[in-house]
Design a protein around this motif. Sequence first.
Motif, mmCIF file in Angstrom:
data_model
loop_
_atom_site.group_PDB
_atom_site.id
_atom_site.type_symbol
_atom_site.label_atom_id
_atom_site.label_comp_id
_atom_site.label_asym_id
_atom_site.label_seq_id
_atom_site.Cartn_x
_atom_site.Cartn_y
_atom_site.Cartn_z
ATOM 1 N N LEU A 171 0.829 -1.201 0.000
ATOM 2 C CA LEU A 171 0.000 0.000 0.000
ATOM 3 C C LEU A 171 0.865 1.254 0.000
ATOM 4 C CD1 LEU A 171 -2.971 -0.656 2.465
ATOM 5 C CD2 LEU A 171 -2.975 -0.717 -0.021
ATOM 6 N N ARG A 172 0.450 2.212 -0.764
ATOM 7 C CA ARG A 172 1.195 3.473 -0.852
ATOM 8 C C ARG A 172 1.315 4.157 0.511
ATOM 9 N NH1 ARG A 172 -2.202 7.791 -3.777
ATOM 10 N NH2 ARG A 172 -3.248 7.597 -1.760
ATOM 11 N N LEU A 192 -7.698 0.910 -2.906
ATOM 12 C CA LEU A 192 -6.559 1.623 -2.334
ATOM 13 C C LEU A 192 -5.379 1.543 -3.298
ATOM 14 C CD1 LEU A 192 -6.751 0.317 1.353
ATOM 15 C CD2 LEU A 192 -7.591 2.501 0.466
ATOM 16 N N THR A 193 -4.539 2.563 -3.269
ATOM 17 C CA THR A 193 -3.403 2.621 -4.177
ATOM 18 C C THR A 193 -2.241 1.793 -3.636
ATOM 19 O OG1 THR A 193 -4.026 4.827 -4.921
ATOM 20 C CG2 THR A 193 -1.753 4.139 -5.344
ATOM 21 N N GLN A 194 -1.662 0.979 -4.514
ATOM 22 C CA GLN A 194 -0.470 0.205 -4.197
ATOM 23 C C GLN A 194 0.697 0.669 -5.066
ATOM 24 O OE1 GLN A 194 -1.925 -3.854 -4.878
ATOM 25 N NE2 GLN A 194 -1.989 -4.167 -2.672
ATOM 26 N N VAL A 195 1.898 0.520 -4.543
ATOM 27 C CA VAL A 195 3.114 0.832 -5.301
ATOM 28 C C VAL A 195 3.950 -0.437 -5.409
ATOM 29 C CG1 VAL A 195 3.160 3.267 -4.678
ATOM 30 C CG2 VAL A 195 4.290 1.607 -3.203
ATOM 31 N N GLU A 196 4.715 -0.546 -6.494
ATOM 32 C CA GLU A 196 5.514 -1.737 -6.743
ATOM 33 C C GLU A 196 6.978 -1.487 -6.380
ATOM 34 O OE1 GLU A 196 5.898 -4.942 -10.360
ATOM 35 O OE2 GLU A 196 6.361 -2.849 -10.812
ATOM 36 N N TYR A 197 7.575 -2.503 -5.754
ATOM 37 C CA TYR A 197 9.004 -2.491 -5.441
ATOM 38 C C TYR A 197 9.666 -3.694 -6.110
ATOM 39 C CZ TYR A 197 8.595 1.163 -1.886
ATOM 40 O OH TYR A 197 8.389 2.357 -1.232
ATOM 41 N N GLU A 198 10.962 -3.567 -6.429
ATOM 42 C CA GLU A 198 11.686 -4.646 -7.080
ATOM 43 C C GLU A 198 13.137 -4.630 -6.638
ATOM 44 O OE1 GLU A 198 11.525 -3.924 -11.273
ATOM 45 O OE2 GLU A 198 12.457 -1.948 -11.124
ATOM 46 N N ARG A 199 13.810 -5.776 -6.785
ATOM 47 C CA ARG A 199 15.246 -5.868 -6.528
ATOM 48 C C ARG A 199 15.783 -7.162 -7.117
ATOM 49 N NH1 ARG A 199 18.222 -7.105 -1.196
ATOM 50 N NH2 ARG A 199 19.540 -8.050 -2.795
ATOM 51 N N THR A 200 17.114 -7.220 -7.240
ATOM 52 C CA THR A 200 17.745 -8.451 -7.675
ATOM 53 C C THR A 200 17.913 -9.375 -6.471
ATOM 54 O OG1 THR A 200 19.949 -7.524 -7.308
ATOM 55 C CG2 THR A 200 19.014 -7.309 -9.524
ATOM 56 N N SER A 201 18.037 -10.656 -6.735
ATOM 57 C CA SER A 201 18.308 -11.613 -5.672
ATOM 58 C C SER A 201 19.752 -11.469 -5.225
ATOM 59 C CB SER A 201 18.069 -13.051 -6.168
ATOM 60 O OG SER A 201 16.743 -13.204 -6.611
ATOM 61 N N PRO A 202 20.078 -11.868 -3.985
ATOM 62 C CA PRO A 202 21.465 -11.788 -3.524
ATOM 63 C C PRO A 202 22.388 -12.586 -4.443
ATOM 64 C CG PRO A 202 19.992 -12.285 -1.692
ATOM 65 C CD PRO A 202 19.177 -12.382 -2.944
ATOM 66 N N GLY A 203 23.532 -12.011 -4.755
ATOM 67 C CA GLY A 203 24.498 -12.697 -5.600
ATOM 68 C C GLY A 203 24.249 -12.514 -7.074
ATOM 69 N N GLN A 204 23.157 -11.790 -7.418
ATOM 70 C CA GLN A 204 22.850 -11.533 -8.838
ATOM 71 C C GLN A 204 23.271 -10.112 -9.188
ATOM 72 O OE1 GLN A 204 21.661 -13.905 -10.783
ATOM 73 N NE2 GLN A 204 21.279 -15.408 -9.166
ATOM 74 N N SER A 205 23.671 -9.887 -10.408
ATOM 75 C CA SER A 205 24.068 -8.572 -10.834
ATOM 76 C C SER A 205 22.942 -7.892 -11.614
ATOM 77 C CB SER A 205 25.308 -8.644 -11.712
ATOM 78 O OG SER A 205 25.061 -9.473 -12.834
ATOM 79 N N HIS A 232 3.671 3.550 5.356
ATOM 80 C CA HIS A 232 5.018 4.105 5.268
ATOM 81 C C HIS A 232 6.054 3.227 5.970
ATOM 82 C CE1 HIS A 232 3.228 7.605 3.458
ATOM 83 N NE2 HIS A 232 2.416 7.756 4.486
ATOM 84 N N GLN A 233 5.640 2.559 7.052
ATOM 85 C CA GLN A 233 6.586 1.676 7.744
ATOM 86 C C GLN A 233 7.020 0.534 6.832
ATOM 87 O OE1 GLN A 233 5.292 0.407 11.634
ATOM 88 N NE2 GLN A 233 6.748 -1.259 11.730
ATOM 89 N N SER A 234 6.071 -0.047 6.116
ATOM 90 C CA SER A 234 6.411 -1.132 5.188
ATOM 91 C C SER A 234 7.329 -0.637 4.081
ATOM 92 C CB SER A 234 5.138 -1.717 4.578
ATOM 93 O OG SER A 234 4.304 -2.264 5.571
ATOM 94 N N ARG A 235 7.039 0.528 3.554
ATOM 95 C CA ARG A 235 7.844 1.046 2.450
ATOM 96 C C ARG A 235 9.275 1.337 2.906
ATOM 97 N NH1 ARG A 235 4.475 5.478 -0.839
ATOM 98 N NH2 ARG A 235 6.319 5.225 -2.196
ATOM 99 N N ARG A 236 9.427 1.847 4.117
ATOM 100 C CA ARG A 236 10.783 2.069 4.629
ATOM 101 C C ARG A 236 11.530 0.744 4.787
ATOM 102 N NH1 ARG A 236 8.077 5.921 7.937
ATOM 103 N NH2 ARG A 236 7.973 4.410 9.660
#
Length: 332
Positions: A287-288, A319-332, A291-295
Amino acid sequence: MAAWAHWRVTGDPTLALDVCGAAVRSGTASHGLPFLADLGPLAAAHAGPVRRLMGSPGAWTRTYAAYAYWRITGDPDPAVPVLLAEVDPAWSGRPDLPVQEAVSRLGEIGAPGRRGGAPVAPDPGAGGTAQPALREGADPRRPGERPYAHRSPGTDRQVGEMKFTVRRAALHDGDVLGEIHAAAWAAAYAPFFDPGFAADGIASRRTRWHARLAQQDSTILLVEREDGRPVAMSVYRASSTRPGQAEILSFYSHPDSWGSGAAASLMRGTLEDLRGAGFARAHLWTLRDTHQSRRFYTKAGFTESGATRTYDFGDGRPLTQVEYERTSPGQS
């Protein structure tokens, strides 16, 4: 938890009583009960709902409720039998059974306590009733003994050298998952909804996980404290919108564990697990306005993708949601 902190800082219990009392009445027992216990006699108006929760089907809820009722009223008579029923001398350490918690609380009740804020003598009758089971549980001659280690009140929230273990959820973990999901959702999400809808949502999240485990269509992970109690959960599977990526569908930690490092340990374990499953990247939605989750996700190495969407939880008010992304550990 913010309402409880407001009381501790200002000395005014009104907000804490309103928020924690509403949580208990709506069925989010594990979220509201520890704080009402801390409020003690100030929470006298909520003694009735707390006592009713002593008959809950959940062992952890019964245990929390019994302790809170004693702290609120000073009356050990209804609380001791509930706690004593959870004391199994043959306990093997199963985390879904609150044996250690019950023993700790019985010890506190048996020691000089407070009745309406004033010291009172121990209750010999209550202690005498508990003695046989406690004596057997402490017998060092019993093979395979797992001691009931003492835990002082409040250490669930301490940050320090606490160690956590990440494991796959088993079919018998449905109640544990439901307890974590319901309590976390109540604390973070329920304030966005009308009380009636929120109460139904909490109840649904408490009971849905046996069926989810049986489906076996996702990877479900739990993180356990050193005492064996699971306090956080995550769910991921192959993304339906991003080929080759994993989507973290659920990530919740019990409010009792906030600030303890449990969520960070679970996130590390989740990312390592999905990397082992062949996923180089992961994404999630939150959820946008949480704020605790987003931090937390930012601190865990996630970045906003820039995508947003609206999601209707079933009350007709998306309700508005925002998307987060990242690489897995050890991936470039």
